[in-house]
Structure formats: C-alpha cells, structure tokens
Scaffold this motif. Structure first.
Motif, PDB file in Angstrom:
ATOM      1  N   GLU A 168       0.783  -1.366  -0.067  1.00 58.06           N
ATOM      2  CA  GLU A 168      -0.105   0.119  -0.152  1.00 58.06           C
ATOM      3  C   GLU A 168       0.702   1.393   0.092  1.00 58.06           C
ATOM      4  O   GLU A 168       0.537   2.342  -0.769  1.00 58.06           O
ATOM      5  CB  GLU A 168      -0.924  -0.180   1.167  1.00 58.06           C
ATOM      6  CG  GLU A 168      -1.929  -1.053   1.176  1.00 58.06           C
ATOM      7  CD  GLU A 168      -2.348  -1.440   2.568  1.00 58.06           C
ATOM      8  OE1 GLU A 168      -3.184  -2.282   2.698  1.00 58.06           O
ATOM      9  OE2 GLU A 168      -2.216  -0.461   3.735  1.00 58.06           O
ATOM     10  N   LYS A 220      -1.017  -1.673  -4.161  1.00 61.73           N
ATOM     11  CA  LYS A 220      -2.339  -2.153  -3.396  1.00 61.73           C
ATOM     12  C   LYS A 220      -3.150  -1.152  -3.003  1.00 61.73           C
ATOM     13  O   LYS A 220      -2.573  -0.253  -2.312  1.00 61.73           O
ATOM     14  CB  LYS A 220      -1.931  -3.225  -2.478  1.00 61.73           C
ATOM     15  CG  LYS A 220      -2.983  -4.047  -2.187  1.00 61.73           C
ATOM     16  CD  LYS A 220      -2.464  -5.320  -0.890  1.00 61.73           C
ATOM     17  CE  LYS A 220      -3.564  -6.130  -0.945  1.00 61.73           C
ATOM     18  NZ  LYS A 220      -4.823  -5.650  -0.170  1.00 61.73           N
ATOM     19  N   LEU A 267      -5.535   1.220  -0.686  1.00 59.58           N
ATOM     20  CA  LEU A 267      -5.756   1.061   0.793  1.00 59.58           C
ATOM     21  C   LEU A 267      -6.959   0.509   1.163  1.00 59.58           C
ATOM     22  O   LEU A 267      -8.032   0.878   0.621  1.00 59.58           O
ATOM     23  CB  LEU A 267      -5.654   2.406   1.307  1.00 59.58           C
ATOM     24  CG  LEU A 267      -5.553   3.076   3.033  1.00 59.58           C
ATOM     25  CD1 LEU A 267      -4.043   2.691   3.210  1.00 59.58           C
ATOM     26  CD2 LEU A 267      -5.700   4.389   2.948  1.00 59.58           C
ATOM     27  N   GLU A 307      -3.951   6.241   5.594  1.00 64.09           N
ATOM     28  CA  GLU A 307      -2.722   5.769   4.798  1.00 64.09           C
ATOM     29  C   GLU A 307      -1.591   5.960   5.990  1.00 64.09           C
ATOM     30  O   GLU A 307      -0.679   4.928   5.670  1.00 64.09           O
ATOM     31  CB  GLU A 307      -2.544   6.552   3.655  1.00 64.09           C
ATOM     32  CG  GLU A 307      -1.381   6.667   2.749  1.00 64.09           C
ATOM     33  CD  GLU A 307      -1.299   7.486   1.937  1.00 64.09           C
ATOM     34  OE1 GLU A 307      -0.098   7.613   1.096  1.00 64.09           O
ATOM     35  OE2 GLU A 307      -2.173   8.259   1.365  1.00 64.09           O
TER      36      GLU A 307
END
Length: 499
Positions: free
Chosen positions: A346, A351, A353, A452
C-alpha cells in the motif's frame, strides 16, 4: 555474437563435461541436502491463464522448491563441484567469496555448510532482511554495499568482492557472472527436466534475466532439441539486459523486485538465443506474484511475478494446445516483510488502501497541526556535525537536503550505529554513507489520509512529510509518529476506534 561488453564467442556448452541426472526415478535417500537440488516440479496453472484469456497451456517450473529456496542452488553447487575437481577449492582451507543479490549466496552458503568452507557474501543493502538472516543462519559472513553503486564503482558488491578475494588468504571468487558453470548447470539440469516433463515438446519458455545463466543455459539446450521453442527474456525497467537497446530507455533507477536486471552485460548472457524481451515494472510484477500465491497456491517470490507477467504478455501469441513454461526462481521466504506485507504494498501504491468507515479519523486528510516540524541538515555536513545537530534538535530524525532544499534521505543515530557495528563504516566517511535513502514518506500535494499514514506506521516508526514547491522540488516539512497521530485523535475527544 555479443556477450558482455565486447564481441566474444559464447561458451560451447555442448562440449563441456556434463552432469545429467536420471529423471525417471527419485532417490529414496540422499547422502546430503545438496543431492536434493533440482528435479523441481512442473505445475500446470489453472486460474491465471484463464483469467488472462490465454489459449495455450501454461506450466510453471517451481524452482523455489530447491533446498535453499531458489534456482540459484543449481549453479552454486555446480560451481563448487567444478572448483573442487580442478583443485581450486580445498575443503576446510579455502574461503568462498561471492557478490550476489542473495540467492546465489544462500546456495553457496548451503554448500559451504555441508562441505566445510568459510563463506563471505557481498550483498547490496536493497536485499531483504530475510535473505540476510538466512545467510547468517547458514554460517556465512555478510558485507553490505550501497544499492545505488554502479557495477564498476569501487563500492559495488562486485568490486568489493574482487578486492576481498585479493586480500584474504586462500580466498576464491567463483564469479557467477562469468563462470561457465552458471549456464551449464541449467543446460544439464533445468532444461533437461523441462524437456523430459513435456516429452521434448515446448513452444515457449519465459525466464527472468539476472546473471542470465538460467535463460542462456536453458535456451541452448531446448533449442537443440526443440528448435521451434521461443525463448522470452524478462527484464525490469532500470536494467539494460534487453534488446533492442531502445527497450531499456527509462528513468527508473531503483526497482523493488530482487534478483533480476543489471547495469552491465554478464558473460553468462548469450543474447543470440533469446528471441524476445519483455520489460516489466514493480507495479505489475508484485501484484502478479501475490496472485500466483493467492490464486495458484505457489509460495514464490517477487521475480516470479515479473516472469509470470511477462509470460502473460508473450503467450498471447500462442494457440490452443501449445505449451508455455515459466520459471519461478525463488521463494516467499525471502520477502515476508516486503511484498507479502499489505502495508508495504500500500505504501508504494501497488495495492489499494483498505476502507475503514468505523474510524472517524481514517479518511481525514493529514494537516500541519498533526505532524511535528523536522530539522533539516545540509548534505555537505560531516557525520559528526550531523550527530551534534541531532542532539541539539532533541529529535531522533533529521532530514538531509541538497543545496536546493530537496530531501536526499534521513539521518538517524540508529542507522549510524548499525553501519558502524555491522557494515564497513567509519566516522571519517562522508555523510552520504550514513543517510537512510529508503524511508517512508507522504507528499502533502497528494492529500494523504490519516488511514494511509496509520497503515505505514504499522511497519515503520515514523513517516516523513514532504511538500513539493512550485518548481517540483520535494522539501521535507515534518515527521509523524504513532504518538503524534494518537495525540491528535485523543485531543478531539474521541477514541481511536471510533467508540
């Protein structure tokens, strides 16, 4: 023909001494683990080819099932056997030294453990901790070198290994890049196994290119017995192995996939037997490796994703009933803290989140009232000046900037200690030797969310906050830790879990 940087004749593999195992029976007992190398399974894929609308049959050669976890076990053992037969290696006396991205080192350390050699592996810093710990567990000694050092630089793993081989008594550099046993091992074993499994009928073989011994050795043998077979080389952007040369045009300098790609042409590469090249990126390779694991149950490594993604592109030209073989070079074991980690993927935007609507703060944007300001340090400073600045700032981290204010890395006391204790570092070195150049950061212009940031903090003690100015220079503006995030959440009178 072109091999390496000059026009030289490639090894005549056909006329070399050969070691070919009988493939129609397995030994009930092996005298040691080295005899278990090779004869890896060839597995037909069921899901990915169908999802990618491929008409041909796709098979994968599971090299991660070798004892050391990779295809490199084959060449390591073959190089050791050859050197012993020639009297170059003497058990209990000789010292094996090798520059490697890790897997050849593990194969050599495995052989050294069984056959009583001291083993020194010179490894770029980019390579995973899992590889390092495996090497140490096998008894190897490790020297780390800067990832960004060019192959001809005195600081590169290749040049450091050559220097050590001259300085250490009884040291032998087996040199996988130039050793004929590299392609010969695959000519005699990997290719023979593929041909035996498919009754000498294969239409395409796809191989990731690193030292290029695998692809060159496999290609030579298969083209002798099955001339129709198309050999496809897979090379990451940032590497120069592919042809035509314009394929290699890229602004990529560092890539995450390990074990493939180089900035020079190894002697073990024979480009004339490679029919087609596919260039790959991390953003497609790593998700494909995850798909091989999740959808096909194959516990393989990151370069397997590169090879498989390349195969999907190349095999679109094949018809129903034709056969494509993809070599999966290494194991999941080497990457448990890298592409196997969702947070790691991520943070690099490989990929998406995960959503979390239960947390009130998850989707909020990061703002300057949440992170702490960061102290900057000129790149021209000395390590001693940097340590003094660290002490004065009462901070664990300094951002190192160039004369334009662009961030070049971070400086931490912990990294200095590790380099001095475990690497070839000295306080007399330039500051550049002590900078952490791979760190986690978020750019304010991209509007990072607290979700994030929280996911990054799962795998890193801090996140650097940057802000690009009007001319695109990325300047450090802050540092964020779990404590900073929790203080913001608690100051708003709500619990972190939203209750």
């Amino acid at each position: 023909m072109e091999n390496g940087r000059t026009k030289t004749e490639y090894f005549n593999l056909k006329k070399m001494p050969h070691i070919v195992k009988a493939l129609d029976r397995n030994q009930k007992v092996h005298p040691n683990v080295l005899h278990a190398i090779g004869n890896t399974p060839l597995v037909k894929l069921s899901k990915i080819p169908k999802e990618e609308n491929l008409k041909c049959d796709v098979y994968v050669k599971c090299e991660f099932m070798n004892p050391g976890g990779s295809v490199k076990d084959r060449i390591a053992y073959r190089m050791v056997l050859d050197a012993e037969e020639k009297g170059i290696l003497i058990p209990g006396k000789s010292v094996i030294i090798e520059p490697t991205s890790g897997n050849t080192g593990i194969g050599l350390a495995l052989a050294a453990a069984v056959r009583a050699y001291r083993c020194i592996i010179v490894l770029p810093e980019k390579m995973s901790d899992e590889k390092v710990n495996t090497l140490l567990a096998l008894g190897a000694e490790i020297i780390r070198t800067p990832t960004e050092a060019a192959s001809e630089s005195p600081e590169s793993n290749i040049m450091v290994a050559r220097k050590l081989a001259k300085e250490i008594p009884n040291a032998i550099l087996l040199d996988q890049y130039n050793n004929v046993c590299n392609p010969l091992a695959h000519y005699d074993s990997t290719a023979e196994e593929i041909l035996w499994s498919l009754d000498d009928d294969v239409d395409m073989v796809v191989v990731g290119a690193g030292t290029c011994g695998t692809i060159s050795g496999v290609a030579h043998k298969i083209k002798e017995r099955c001339p129709k077979c198309v050999i496809v080389g897979v090379d990451p952007y940032g590497s120069i192995l592919a042809q035509p040369e314009e394929l290699n045009t890229s602004d990529v300098q560092v890539y995450e996939v390990e074990g493939i790609g180089y900035d020079f042409l190894p002697r073990a590469l024979d480009r004339k037997v490679i029919d087609k090249w596919i260039k790959t990126e991390d953003s497609t390779s790593l998700p494909m490796a995850r798909r091989l694991i999740k959808e096909e149950g194959l516990l393989c490594g990151s370069s397997s994703g590169s090879a498989m993604w390349g195969a999907v592109q190349a095999a679109k030209s094949l018809r129903e009933g034709q056969r494509c073989v993809v070599i999966l070079p290494d194991s999941i074991r080497n990457y448990m803290t890298k592409f196997i980690s969702d947070q790691w993927m991520e943070a690099r935007h490989f990929k998406p989140l995960p959503k979390n609507d239960k947390l009130w703060w998850w989707n909020q944007y990061l703002t300057e009232d949440i992170y702490q300001p960061v102290t900057t340090l000129p790149q021209s400073s000395s390590p001693c000046e940097a340590l003094n600045s660290l002490r004065k700032a009462s901070s664990k981290i300094l951002a190192v900037v160039n004369d334009k204010g662009s961030i070049q890395g971070v400086f931490t006391a912990d990294n200095v200690r590790r380099r001095l204790a475990n690497l070839t570092g000295s306080m007399a070195d330039t500051l550049d030797k002590f900078i952490v150049k791979k760190y986690y950061k978020v750019e304010l212009k991209n509007k990072p969310t607290l979700g994030e940031v929280s996911r990054i903090l799962d795998i890193s003690p801090y996140v650097v906050v940057t802000n690009k100015d009007s001319i695109g220079i990325q300047k450090p503006v802050g540092i964020l830790s779990s404590e900073d995030l929790l203080l913001y959440i608690s100051a708003n009178g709500k619990h972190a879990n939203g209750k």
